[in-house]
Design a protein around this motif. Structure first.
Motif, PDB file in Angstrom:
ATOM      1  N   TRP A 257       3.242  -0.081   1.400  1.00  0.00           N
ATOM      2  CA  TRP A 257       2.261   0.996   1.391  1.00  0.00           C
ATOM      3  C   TRP A 257       1.734   1.225  -0.025  1.00  0.00           C
ATOM      4  CZ3 TRP A 257       6.570   3.778   4.375  1.00  0.00           C
ATOM      5  CH2 TRP A 257       6.401   3.591   5.745  1.00  0.00           C
ATOM      6  N   THR A 258       0.457   1.529  -0.117  1.00  0.00           N
ATOM      7  CA  THR A 258      -0.184   1.832  -1.399  1.00  0.00           C
ATOM      8  C   THR A 258      -0.651   3.276  -1.389  1.00  0.00           C
ATOM      9  OG1 THR A 258      -0.900  -0.455  -1.712  1.00  0.00           O
ATOM     10  CG2 THR A 258      -2.069   1.242  -2.962  1.00  0.00           C
ATOM     11  N   ASP A 259      -0.330   3.983  -2.454  1.00  0.00           N
ATOM     12  CA  ASP A 259      -0.723   5.389  -2.596  1.00  0.00           C
ATOM     13  C   ASP A 259      -2.075   5.450  -3.301  1.00  0.00           C
ATOM     14  OD1 ASP A 259      -1.016   8.065  -3.024  1.00  0.00           O
ATOM     15  OD2 ASP A 259       0.973   8.366  -3.924  1.00  0.00           O
ATOM     16  N   PRO A 260      -3.152   5.781  -2.587  1.00  0.00           N
ATOM     17  CA  PRO A 260      -4.471   5.803  -3.225  1.00  0.00           C
ATOM     18  C   PRO A 260      -4.629   6.910  -4.252  1.00  0.00           C
ATOM     19  CG  PRO A 260      -4.605   6.709  -1.016  1.00  0.00           C
ATOM     20  CD  PRO A 260      -3.213   6.184  -1.175  1.00  0.00           C
ATOM     21  N   GLU A 261      -3.728   7.888  -4.228  1.00  0.00           N
ATOM     22  CA  GLU A 261      -3.845   9.028  -5.132  1.00  0.00           C
ATOM     23  C   GLU A 261      -3.164   8.813  -6.477  1.00  0.00           C
ATOM     24  OE1 GLU A 261      -5.705  11.508  -4.214  1.00  0.00           O
ATOM     25  OE2 GLU A 261      -6.009  10.591  -2.243  1.00  0.00           O
ATOM     26  N   ARG A 262      -2.354   7.752  -6.587  1.00  0.00           N
ATOM     27  CA  ARG A 262      -1.579   7.581  -7.818  1.00  0.00           C
ATOM     28  C   ARG A 262      -1.916   6.269  -8.509  1.00  0.00           C
ATOM     29  NH1 ARG A 262       4.451   7.540  -7.578  1.00  0.00           N
ATOM     30  NH2 ARG A 262       4.182   6.683  -5.496  1.00  0.00           N
ATOM     31  N   PRO A 263      -2.340   6.333  -9.765  1.00  0.00           N
ATOM     32  CA  PRO A 263      -2.528   5.090 -10.519  1.00  0.00           C
ATOM     33  C   PRO A 263      -1.175   4.480 -10.870  1.00  0.00           C
ATOM     34  CG  PRO A 263      -2.902   6.992 -11.931  1.00  0.00           C
ATOM     35  CD  PRO A 263      -2.716   7.527 -10.544  1.00  0.00           C
TER      36      PRO A 263
ATOM     37  N   ARG B 145      -0.406   2.681  -7.124  1.00  0.00           N
ATOM     38  CA  ARG B 145       1.028   2.523  -6.930  1.00  0.00           C
ATOM     39  C   ARG B 145       1.328   1.985  -5.527  1.00  0.00           C
ATOM     40  NH1 ARG B 145       5.611   1.633  -9.830  1.00  0.00           N
ATOM     41  NH2 ARG B 145       7.439   2.638  -8.885  1.00  0.00           N
ATOM     42  N   THR B 146       2.034   0.853  -5.463  1.00  0.00           N
ATOM     43  CA  THR B 146       2.411   0.215  -4.209  1.00  0.00           C
ATOM     44  C   THR B 146       3.932   0.201  -4.099  1.00  0.00           C
ATOM     45  OG1 THR B 146       0.433  -1.177  -4.119  1.00  0.00           O
ATOM     46  CG2 THR B 146       2.358  -1.937  -2.890  1.00  0.00           C
ATOM     47  N   VAL B 147       4.421   0.547  -2.944  1.00  0.00           N
ATOM     48  CA  VAL B 147       5.864   0.620  -2.713  1.00  0.00           C
ATOM     49  C   VAL B 147       6.220  -0.257  -1.516  1.00  0.00           C
ATOM     50  CG1 VAL B 147       7.822   2.140  -2.256  1.00  0.00           C
ATOM     51  CG2 VAL B 147       5.887   2.986  -3.596  1.00  0.00           C
ATOM     52  N   VAL B 148       7.288  -1.040  -1.656  1.00  0.00           N
ATOM     53  CA  VAL B 148       7.813  -1.835  -0.550  1.00  0.00           C
ATOM     54  C   VAL B 148       9.037  -1.108   0.000  1.00  0.00           C
ATOM     55  CG1 VAL B 148       8.794  -4.049   0.156  1.00  0.00           C
ATOM     56  CG2 VAL B 148       6.943  -3.977  -1.533  1.00  0.00           C
ATOM     57  N   VAL B 149       9.069  -0.938   1.306  1.00  0.00           N
ATOM     58  CA  VAL B 149      10.112  -0.155   1.965  1.00  0.00           C
ATOM     59  C   VAL B 149      10.736  -0.991   3.073  1.00  0.00           C
ATOM     60  CG1 VAL B 149      10.629   1.966   3.230  1.00  0.00           C
ATOM     61  CG2 VAL B 149       8.822   1.958   1.491  1.00  0.00           C
TER      62      VAL B 149
ATOM     63  N   ASP C  76      11.906  -0.372  -2.781  1.00  0.00           N
ATOM     64  CA  ASP C  76      11.724  -1.143  -4.007  1.00  0.00           C
ATOM     65  C   ASP C  76      10.747  -0.361  -4.871  1.00  0.00           C
ATOM     66  OD1 ASP C  76      13.323  -3.420  -3.935  1.00  0.00           O
ATOM     67  OD2 ASP C  76      11.880  -4.545  -2.717  1.00  0.00           O
ATOM     68  N   HIS C  77      11.104  -0.142  -6.147  1.00  0.00           N
ATOM     69  CA  HIS C  77      10.212   0.548  -7.080  1.00  0.00           C
ATOM     70  C   HIS C  77       9.590  -0.503  -8.001  1.00  0.00           C
ATOM     71  CE1 HIS C  77      11.760   4.510  -5.915  1.00  0.00           C
ATOM     72  NE2 HIS C  77      12.970   3.997  -5.999  1.00  0.00           N
TER      73      HIS C  77
ATOM     74  N   VAL D 112      10.159  -7.451  -7.187  1.00  0.00           N
ATOM     75  CA  VAL D 112       9.577  -6.962  -5.941  1.00  0.00           C
ATOM     76  C   VAL D 112       8.545  -7.991  -5.484  1.00  0.00           C
ATOM     77  CG1 VAL D 112       8.312  -5.110  -4.792  1.00  0.00           C
ATOM     78  CG2 VAL D 112       9.895  -4.577  -6.658  1.00  0.00           C
ATOM     79  N   VAL D 113       8.788  -8.593  -4.323  1.00  0.00           N
ATOM     80  CA  VAL D 113       7.881  -9.593  -3.770  1.00  0.00           C
ATOM     81  C   VAL D 113       6.917  -8.882  -2.826  1.00  0.00           C
ATOM     82  CG1 VAL D 113       7.677 -11.723  -2.442  1.00  0.00           C
ATOM     83  CG2 VAL D 113       9.625 -11.384  -3.989  1.00  0.00           C
ATOM     84  N   LEU D 114       5.620  -8.942  -3.142  1.00  0.00           N
ATOM     85  CA  LEU D 114       4.605  -8.261  -2.347  1.00  0.00           C
ATOM     86  C   LEU D 114       4.126  -9.151  -1.204  1.00  0.00           C
ATOM     87  CD1 LEU D 114       2.455  -6.572  -5.138  1.00  0.00           C
ATOM     88  CD2 LEU D 114       4.423  -5.640  -3.893  1.00  0.00           C
ATOM     89  N   ALA D 115       3.395  -8.538  -0.288  1.00  0.00           N
ATOM     90  CA  ALA D 115       2.915  -9.262   0.894  1.00  0.00           C
ATOM     91  C   ALA D 115       1.987 -10.410   0.517  1.00  0.00           C
ATOM     92  CB  ALA D 115       2.212  -8.298   1.839  1.00  0.00           C
TER      93      ALA D 115
END
Length: 496
Positions: A151-157, A168-172, A273-274, A281-284
């Motif tokens: 998930w990516t938070d559009p509100e946070r750089p 900011r992108t977080v892997v959960v 994952d932070h 952190v391996v992204l999609a």
């Protein structure tokens, strides 16, 4: 939503014989090698048959290991067998050519046999010290499923990069109560959804602590009890959620044994994952984001940095709770829609993740409980906590940061809800994660509770706390916790 499956490059899995930390093929190689040496000391009539049988066992099993992958722990066994082989075969070959068989005299052969057996014994000892993790069987009534979200938070750089458009992108990773899967269902890879990701993460973790990578080559081979994308448990029950933040440089899967145990008892655990804090952190999209959090050696500067990183983690936790709530309400429809009870939520963490859990709870009343697994409370002590809190700590020693216990105690004493601090005898900092399952059992590193009791104690204490605070189950919580160590209870009336 990212829902990875198995890829062709994942490779074979090493199944480990319980208690031996050797795979069946490795065990056969070991037994064949020992038989090869032992044949020299058998009665003359039995020597040829035992030697031929040992070679017949060694060759196919060695070929099988060549296919599945040879662990370094077996190299001493292979070396001992290689030294013994020509001495074992020479009398047989000479006999077949009609020449008289020659054997070394016993006083020459004995030291050689003992040296070979010593090498062979080193194999299982090394496998015991650095095993493929064998995860404890979850004890709850549910099977366990798992899936990975991004998930990516559009509100946070993204503050770790200079790109003003980076968000900011977080892997959960979620562990959840599931229906029973078929017996042949493939269990989830540890440290990643593929063996490639697992090896990437494992290599990053060992670099971080300065260990040679080959020592823990069994870790990325491991599989847990969960099954990727297993059907959610039937019945329509809604499950409380428990968010988890790993230690500094840690990864979302570092407490898999604990997460699976909670999921088997009816909780949904979301491990984070932070990015730029977790080791890798391996992204999609295939990118690997590596840690950028490094200490300076200056205590004041490091405290300031730790407080800043903790704040980022706390914001990640709050964001993930929001996304889980949306997921439950049908945004990005999936099998967990309508099954996540975000109205009963706890936030937890290990080490720096524990500090982040405390900060997230202070800032967000949606969290109904907070658990700190041996985490130093970085960052501001305000506002005060208003949720039941449990802090598990290792034994306090002269080497413990003298600021740790006073800061933690102050935070718990000021809480407007009951707080519990449990000091677990025999625990070390890594007792509160999966480390005891695959690291050498050194008391200063993994504690002295052992590979079986370490995850059991952490799971039992946190489950008792969660059942009381989220499910409001009756019972003697202080009595239950006290059975595992020294308990300090802070009631709201105790705070000044």
């Amino acid at each position: 939503m990212w829902r990875p499956g198995r890829r062709p490059e994942d490779g074979p899995v090493t199944e480990i014989v319980a208690g031996l930390y050797l795979s069946p093929w490795e065990l056969i190689v070991l037994l064949g090698a020992v038989a090869l040496v032992a044949a020299r000391w058998l009665p003359p009539a039995a020597r040829p048959r035992v030697t031929i049988a040992a070679v017949a066992v060694l060759v196919p099993s060695a070929v099988a290991l060549g296919v599945t992958g040879v662990r370094w722990q077996l190299l001493p066994v292979a070396a001992g067998a290689a030294v013994a082989l020509p001495f074992a075969l020479s009398p047989l070959l000479r006999g077949r050519t009609g020449r008289p068989a020659r054997r070394a005299r016993w006083w020459v052969a004995l030291p050689g046999s003992l040296a070979c057996l010593g090498l062979m014994a080193a194999g299982p000892v090394a496998a015991w010290a650095f095993p493929v993790p064998a995860f404890p069987e979850p004890t709850g009534r549910f099977a366990v499923g798992t899936r990975v979200m991004q998930w990516t938070d559009p509100e946070r750089p993204e503050t770790f990069t200079a790109d003003p458009h980076d968000r900011r992108t977080v892997v959960v990773q979620l562990w959840y109560p599931a229906r029973q899967s078929p017996a042949d269902a493939r269990r989830a890879q540890y440290l990643g959804h593929t063996e490639h990701e697992a090896r990437t993460v494992s290599a990053a973790l060992v670099r971080q602590v300065g260990l040679p990578g080959f020592l823990v080559d069994g870790v990325p081979r491991a599989r847990s009890h969960a099954v990727f994308d297993a059907p959610v448990a039937g019945g329509g029950e809604r499950f409380p959620v428990v968010l988890f933040s790993p230690g500094s440089g840690g990864v979302r899967t570092q407490n898999t044994a604990w997460a699976e145990e909670l999921a088997s008892h009816g909780y949904v655990v979301a491990g984070l994952d932070h990015p730029y804090d977790s080791a890798a952190v391996v992204l999609a999209d295939g990118r690997t984001l590596r840690t950028r959090t490094e200490s300076t050696g200056d205590r004041d500067k490091d405290d300031e940095l730790a407080a800043r990183w903790t704040a980022v983690r706390a914001a990640d936790l709050r964001f993930v709770l929001t996304r889980l709530d949306r997921l439950d309400r049908g945004e990005g429809a999936g099998p967990l829609t309508g099954r996540l009870d975000t109205g009963r939520a706890a936030v937890t963490g290990h080490s720096m993740g524990g500090a982040a859990a405390l900060q997230a709870a202070r800032r967000d009343r949606r969290f109904d409980a907070v658990i700190d697994l041996d985490g130093y409370p970085h960052g501001p002590a305000t506002p005060t906590l208003r949720q039941p809190a449990l802090a598990l700590t290792q034994a306090i020693t002269p080497d413990t940061d003298p600021r740790y216990l006073p800061r933690l105690t102050r935070a718990l004493e000021r809480n407007t809800a009951p707080s519990y601090r449990l000091t677990v005898p025999g625990a070390a900092h890594l007792t509160f994660m999966d480390g005891p399952l695959y690291l050498p059992p050194l008391p200063s590193v993994t504690g002295s509770l052992g590979r079986t009791d370490s995850p059991r104690v952490v799971a039992a204490t946190t489950l008792a706390f969660l059942n009381t605070t989220l499910r409001h189950q009756p019972g003697d919580l202080p009595g239950t916790l006290s059975a595992y160590g020294h308990l300090s209870v802070h009631h709201p009336k105790d705070s000044g």
